[in-house]
Design a protein around this motif. Sequence first.
Motif, PDB file in Angstrom:
ATOM      1  N   VAL A 151      25.429  93.673  63.615  1.00 19.98           N
ATOM      2  CA  VAL A 151      25.626  92.286  64.030  1.00 19.98           C
ATOM      3  C   VAL A 151      25.003  91.399  62.952  1.00 19.98           C
ATOM      4  N   SER A 152      25.828  90.596  62.294  1.00 21.76           N
ATOM      5  CA  SER A 152      25.353  89.684  61.251  1.00 21.76           C
ATOM      6  C   SER A 152      25.507  88.252  61.732  1.00 21.76           C
ATOM      7  N   THR A 153      24.611  87.389  61.302  1.00 23.25           N
ATOM      8  CA  THR A 153      24.734  85.969  61.627  1.00 23.25           C
ATOM      9  C   THR A 153      25.011  85.187  60.354  1.00 23.25           C
ATOM     10  N   VAL A 154      25.756  84.126  60.499  1.00 20.42           N
ATOM     11  CA  VAL A 154      26.016  83.256  59.359  1.00 20.42           C
ATOM     12  C   VAL A 154      26.048  81.816  59.854  1.00 20.42           C
ATOM     13  N   GLU A 155      25.364  80.938  59.132  1.00 20.48           N
ATOM     14  CA  GLU A 155      25.330  79.526  59.509  1.00 20.48           C
ATOM     15  C   GLU A 155      26.452  78.775  58.827  1.00 20.48           C
ATOM     16  N   LEU A 156      27.140  77.952  59.582  1.00 17.50           N
ATOM     17  CA  LEU A 156      28.249  77.163  59.062  1.00 17.50           C
ATOM     18  C   LEU A 156      27.927  75.679  59.152  1.00 17.50           C
ATOM     19  N   ASP A 157      28.452  74.918  58.213  1.00 20.11           N
ATOM     20  CA  ASP A 157      28.403  73.461  58.320  1.00 20.11           C
ATOM     21  C   ASP A 157      29.444  73.035  59.334  1.00 20.11           C
ATOM     22  N   GLU A 158      29.004  72.333  60.368  1.00 18.70           N
ATOM     23  CA  GLU A 158      29.921  71.957  61.441  1.00 18.70           C
ATOM     24  C   GLU A 158      30.975  70.973  60.946  1.00 18.70           C
ATOM     25  N   SER A 159      32.217  71.274  61.315  1.00 13.99           N
ATOM     26  CA  SER A 159      33.331  70.385  60.990  1.00 13.99           C
ATOM     27  C   SER A 159      33.985  69.922  62.289  1.00 13.99           C
ATOM     28  N   ALA A 180      17.917 104.706  63.957  1.00 10.65           N
ATOM     29  CA  ALA A 180      18.560 103.531  64.554  1.00 10.65           C
ATOM     30  C   ALA A 180      20.072 103.661  64.535  1.00 10.65           C
ATOM     31  N   ARG A 181      20.709 103.063  65.553  1.00 14.54           N
ATOM     32  CA  ARG A 181      22.157 102.985  65.632  1.00 14.54           C
ATOM     33  C   ARG A 181      22.639 101.548  65.674  1.00 14.54           C
ATOM     34  N   ARG A 182      21.699 100.598  65.839  1.00 11.88           N
ATOM     35  CA  ARG A 182      22.038  99.173  65.875  1.00 11.88           C
ATOM     36  C   ARG A 182      21.290  98.460  64.758  1.00 11.88           C
ATOM     37  N   LEU A 183      21.993  97.554  64.102  1.00  9.64           N
ATOM     38  CA  LEU A 183      21.414  96.817  62.977  1.00  9.64           C
ATOM     39  C   LEU A 183      21.783  95.347  63.079  1.00  9.64           C
ATOM     40  N   VAL A 184      20.798  94.489  62.869  1.00 12.84           N
ATOM     41  CA  VAL A 184      21.025  93.045  62.805  1.00 12.84           C
ATOM     42  C   VAL A 184      20.678  92.548  61.411  1.00 12.84           C
ATOM     43  N   ILE A 185      21.547  91.756  60.812  1.00 19.36           N
ATOM     44  CA  ILE A 185      21.270  91.083  59.536  1.00 19.36           C
ATOM     45  C   ILE A 185      21.224  89.587  59.833  1.00 19.36           C
ATOM     46  N   ASP A 186      20.038  89.001  59.724  1.00 21.17           N
ATOM     47  CA  ASP A 186      19.846  87.609  60.127  1.00 21.17           C
ATOM     48  C   ASP A 186      19.101  86.851  59.009  1.00 21.17           C
ATOM     49  N   SER A 187      19.793  86.134  58.172  1.00 22.65           N
ATOM     50  CA  SER A 187      21.221  85.850  58.219  1.00 22.65           C
ATOM     51  C   SER A 187      21.834  86.151  56.861  1.00 22.65           C
ATOM     52  N   ILE A 188      23.177  86.058  56.788  1.00 23.69           N
ATOM     53  CA  ILE A 188      23.862  86.296  55.519  1.00 23.69           C
ATOM     54  C   ILE A 188      23.531  85.193  54.519  1.00 23.69           C
ATOM     55  N   ALA A 189      23.367  83.963  55.009  1.00 24.99           N
ATOM     56  CA  ALA A 189      22.992  82.860  54.115  1.00 24.99           C
ATOM     57  C   ALA A 189      21.618  83.112  53.500  1.00 24.99           C
ATOM     58  N   GLY A 190      20.658  83.557  54.317  1.00 25.56           N
ATOM     59  CA  GLY A 190      19.333  83.874  53.799  1.00 25.56           C
ATOM     60  C   GLY A 190      19.369  85.061  52.856  1.00 25.56           C
ATOM     61  N   PHE A 191      20.245  86.017  53.148  1.00 23.31           N
ATOM     62  CA  PHE A 191      20.425  87.187  52.290  1.00 23.31           C
ATOM     63  C   PHE A 191      20.843  86.743  50.890  1.00 23.31           C
ATOM     64  N   GLU A 192      21.832  85.873  50.824  1.00 22.45           N
ATOM     65  CA  GLU A 192      22.320  85.416  49.515  1.00 22.45           C
ATOM     66  C   GLU A 192      21.246  84.657  48.751  1.00 22.45           C
ATOM     67  N   LEU A 193      20.485  83.820  49.435  1.00 25.93           N
ATOM     68  CA  LEU A 193      19.449  83.034  48.764  1.00 25.93           C
ATOM     69  C   LEU A 193      18.331  83.906  48.214  1.00 25.93           C
ATOM     70  N   SER A 220      26.832  76.826  63.681  1.00 25.17           N
ATOM     71  CA  SER A 220      25.919  75.919  62.987  1.00 25.17           C
ATOM     72  C   SER A 220      24.499  76.093  63.501  1.00 25.17           C
ATOM     73  N   SER A 221      23.563  75.367  62.920  1.00 20.47           N
ATOM     74  CA  SER A 221      22.150  75.488  63.264  1.00 20.47           C
ATOM     75  C   SER A 221      21.908  75.161  64.732  1.00 20.47           C
ATOM     76  N   GLY A 222      21.120  75.995  65.403  1.00 22.57           N
ATOM     77  CA  GLY A 222      20.739  75.733  66.784  1.00 22.57           C
ATOM     78  C   GLY A 222      21.728  76.194  67.827  1.00 22.57           C
ATOM     79  N   THR A 223      22.781  76.905  67.438  1.00 24.97           N
ATOM     80  CA  THR A 223      23.782  77.340  68.416  1.00 24.97           C
ATOM     81  C   THR A 223      23.428  78.670  69.079  1.00 24.97           C
ATOM     82  N   GLY A 224      22.348  79.345  68.635  1.00 23.16           N
ATOM     83  CA  GLY A 224      21.911  80.566  69.305  1.00 23.16           C
ATOM     84  C   GLY A 224      22.353  81.858  68.652  1.00 23.16           C
ATOM     85  N   LYS A 225      22.693  81.807  67.375  1.00 21.39           N
ATOM     86  CA  LYS A 225      23.156  83.017  66.685  1.00 21.39           C
ATOM     87  C   LYS A 225      22.086  84.111  66.701  1.00 21.39           C
ATOM     88  N   SER A 226      20.866  83.757  66.308  1.00 22.76           N
ATOM     89  CA  SER A 226      19.783  84.747  66.264  1.00 22.76           C
ATOM     90  C   SER A 226      19.454  85.270  67.652  1.00 22.76           C
TER      91      SER A 226
END
Length: 491
Positions: free
Chosen positions: A400-408, A358-371, A275-281
């Motif tokens: 390495v991809s990041t994705v934000e989740l709604d905390e449950s 490059a040999r390393r790739l970061v996609i930050d984030s998948i949610a932003g990608f979709e939007l 979720s938001s603020g957990t340090g994914k990026s």
Amino acid sequence: MTPRNKVKINQLPTGVAGLDEIVGGGLPEFSFNIIAGAPGCGKTTLAHQIVFANATPERPALYFTVLGEPSIKMLRYQQQYSFFDPTKLNTAVRFINLGHVLLGRGLTGILEEIAKEVEDTNPGIVVVDSFRTVVRGAADEGDMQHFVQSLGLLLTSCEATTFLIGEYVEAEVRDNPVFTVADGLFWLNQTVERNSIVRKLQIMKLRGQASVPGLHTFRITDNGLQAFSRTLGLAASPGTHRGGAARRLSMGNPELDKMMGGGVPEGDSLLVAGSSGTGKSLIASQFIAAGLRDNEPGIIVVFEERPEAYTARARSFGLNLDGAIANGSLRIVYLRPLDLSVDETMQEILDAIKQTKARRLVIDSIAGFELALAPGFRTDFRESLYRMVYALTGIGITIVSTVELDESFTALPFSTYSISFLTDDIIRLRYAEIEGCLCKIMMVVKMRGGAHSREIRSYEITAQGIEVRERIGDYEHLITGIPGRTQLRKL
């Protein structure tokens, strides 16, 4: 004629970035083609790019206009594109208006004038724009079919590669003699999806070579058309990185590397979910920084913040990415245009990989990608993302991809996008309430490359980055977010 002495068909460059790959390497020389579609979808611009890419004084291009835009008006706008070369006008590229011929002498006059010009100049390329206007001058279908066949025979025998431009709708393709005679049919269209305009092209027919089937996105920029194959990168993706024990790459955090059994296997796709603020990026940035320290170039693709903000935030955790950007070993690709497609993103990434190695790739984030995608592309987001990840890991890129989740507080979802199936490894970050405090916990949920720790560890975000702490052993139900002490339950 036996296969051993079959005729070789040469190919001409289209002059359009990405289109040569779609058509199978280039345009078949001496072919008879139609460029069709509704008004405003880029037919004339496509023809001009082909013309300027191939015309020479020895084999010029003849561009016939028939009751369409006057040449001077058309050139006024076409010269704004970077492919336009004014030095080729009237030498390598000639524009000829036949509107008065059609009005005075009909189809016979048009055919005679084209034959005369072709005989006088020996052109390599011939364009008729708009061909739809010409065939409307036919007395009946037989007259039109005779004209089309005569024109095709004339231009093919003169060894010219021909393009007829016409405004058609897709329903007119069937039983139309124009499309029957053609060797190639390039169909362009644009659609409105909510507030977005999306342009696509399809090679509906191309004799003599294998083109990439299906619809391909294209964009019109200052450089003219740019096409994005829907199979971009797959041809160069053998997917052989699973063959043996892969080298482990550091995540930039020794304790996290231990939890992962030595780091992330090279060529894997890793999902960091939380979720938001957990340090994914931050985890993603540390992964890139670790590679830079080992002289491994990297790419960061961002959608939700500008590169300057991203590097500033990294600096606040002791990660200086600016030097790597300056020396070219790191590229931050910022993608937030309207109407984006996954294929465009893939092209940007492949271009950056080629430039940086490059040999390393970061996609930050998948949610932003979709939007950032146009609405129509969101429907096929999972499929498109799978193709992209498969292509990149197939050439050995570690993602390495990041994705934000709604905390449950009752479940532990890995991804709201149901994309965990396309990742090799998953790290889950979440909040948990322990003794009245909101704590952060992490766990390695999945590692296809081997064994990993099953521990649930607490961690903190400090000025030095992610600090992984001890295993939380006195609590149960941690993954629900509201754990209880193990010893109290036993009492």
